[in-house]
Design an enzyme around this catalytic site. Sequence first.
Site, mmCIF file in Angstrom:
data_model
loop_
_atom_site.group_PDB
_atom_site.id
_atom_site.type_symbol
_atom_site.label_atom_id
_atom_site.label_comp_id
_atom_site.label_asym_id
_atom_site.label_seq_id
_atom_site.Cartn_x
_atom_site.Cartn_y
_atom_site.Cartn_z
ATOM 1 N N ARG A 208 10.938 82.869 13.167
ATOM 2 C CA ARG A 208 10.113 83.034 14.461
ATOM 3 C C ARG A 208 10.249 81.872 15.110
ATOM 4 O O ARG A 208 10.165 80.820 14.501
ATOM 5 C CB ARG A 208 8.769 83.457 14.027
ATOM 6 C CG ARG A 208 8.636 84.771 13.404
ATOM 7 C CD ARG A 208 6.870 84.991 13.311
ATOM 8 N NE ARG A 208 6.629 86.360 12.745
ATOM 9 C CZ ARG A 208 6.098 86.440 11.692
ATOM 10 N NH1 ARG A 208 5.454 85.489 10.948
ATOM 11 N NH2 ARG A 208 5.674 87.576 11.308
ATOM 12 N N TYR A 241 10.324 88.724 23.581
ATOM 13 C CA TYR A 241 9.553 89.009 24.911
ATOM 14 C C TYR A 241 8.881 87.865 25.258
ATOM 15 O O TYR A 241 8.369 87.125 24.625
ATOM 16 C CB TYR A 241 8.548 90.262 24.511
ATOM 17 C CG TYR A 241 7.797 90.235 23.299
ATOM 18 C CD1 TYR A 241 6.736 89.680 23.225
ATOM 19 C CD2 TYR A 241 8.254 90.589 21.897
ATOM 20 C CE1 TYR A 241 5.899 89.250 22.333
ATOM 21 C CE2 TYR A 241 7.483 90.496 21.005
ATOM 22 C CZ TYR A 241 6.154 89.851 20.868
ATOM 23 O OH TYR A 241 5.352 89.803 19.777
#
Length: 475
Positions: A208, A241
């Site tokens: 991440r 996003y």
Amino acid sequence: MPAIVKDSPIEIAIVGGGIIGLCLAAGLIKQDVKVKVYEQAKSFREIGAGMAFTANAIRCMGLMNPDIVSALRSGGSVATSLDKDDPNDYLRWIDGYNKRRKEDPSYQPVLYKIDAGYKGFEGTRRDQFLEALVKVIPHEIVELKKRLDTIEEKGSDGRVQLNFTDGTTAVTDAVIGCDGIKSRVRELMFGSGNPASYPHYTHKVAYRALVPMEKAIQALGEYKARNQHNHVGPNAHLIHYPVANQTMINATAFISDPNEWPDDKVTVMPGLRKDLEESFADWNPCLTALIQHFPEKLEKWAVYDTWDFPAPFYNKGTICLAGDAAHASSPHHGAGACCGIEDALCLVTLINQVKTSLKEGATKKDALSSAFEVYNGIRRTRSQWLVNSSRRVCDLYHQPEWGHEEKWIKAETCFEEIKDRSLKIWHFDYNTMIKETVEEYAKKQPLKVVATNGKTNGTARVDVPMATIVPIVAN
């Protein structure tokens, strides 16, 4: 003259001070329930990675307590799409692997998109949402540095005692385990050594990163950077996003791993950007450029879930499980937390029904046990389906066929299935859930003698009125 019995409030202990635990606490507080939250960490902390909530889940938050929605939005939540020509949100899948145009290697065709409606999703940073959510909860109801050891029944009135590893104890009417994927409450319910007590490796790893928007635009272009996109390919995918008021993107790369994870107790290990660069070396240049903006040192997350050995039940007497403690899912639908919000709404509805039952003479132990039994019946099938479905869609994202031009058409047939699964999540009928919850709880209430003009008229079940839920303001 008969003695006046003073009603004692329902006392609920929530184990775990994550997002679901605090949302549940906020909902119960709104119903004037006495709540205590026990969190094992020394402070509230979430990783800074992003998460998104569906419009449906946000409405459920508002039904429990509008302050939860205010916390979400004050934490910098934004729609996951930003298109001046179209206000709706979409899920988009694009070819992340192939270079389909020799003259334009960065070209990525849109393979499929699903319309989620206006503000269909709102993305936020986990840490910012949690920080805002903590402010909704009165500080005196939270106790930090409380690691649960055991739970035992205390006395004949059915109250339970929580024993913590620091030697302290707490007595309460009921316990709701919101202590996440490594839930101690779940382990106590099913027993040490039972595979259902623990999560298991999904054979996927995740990396991440939060990437500044200007860097994301450099790599992806303005439109792709400012809107949600899922880049699919053989044995891997990368989703991103916008978060933090469109100042950053949350990007997560998932890679299939055929091996076993070395240590179930340590699910996060040090990783390096070069690991990702090697895995995505042959992918579309947009992806390789984006990965260059990941930090050089990363954390490598083993993705675990409860799919292999799902919990056989979510309740045991006056103890129950909610959120990841009950049904930890892989993140490929982006709906695990949304499902936990649905759990919390169901529980808030039930506890409100319990309050009415107590006025009718029920005992706390019987009323709460009945409520948790109803909760199990209402929530378990849907939530365990989500765990299953999340694994399934990841397998579709990672099809080896994406890497073979002659099999592209075959690979693309997956999207109708993905659409059906997604719509089942987004269009969940929470009003029907509330109605069925109230009805099923009423069925468990004892039959009472109904008298008319002083004469017994037989027995009838006394229906409990539907919980009063504060409606969310439409926006």
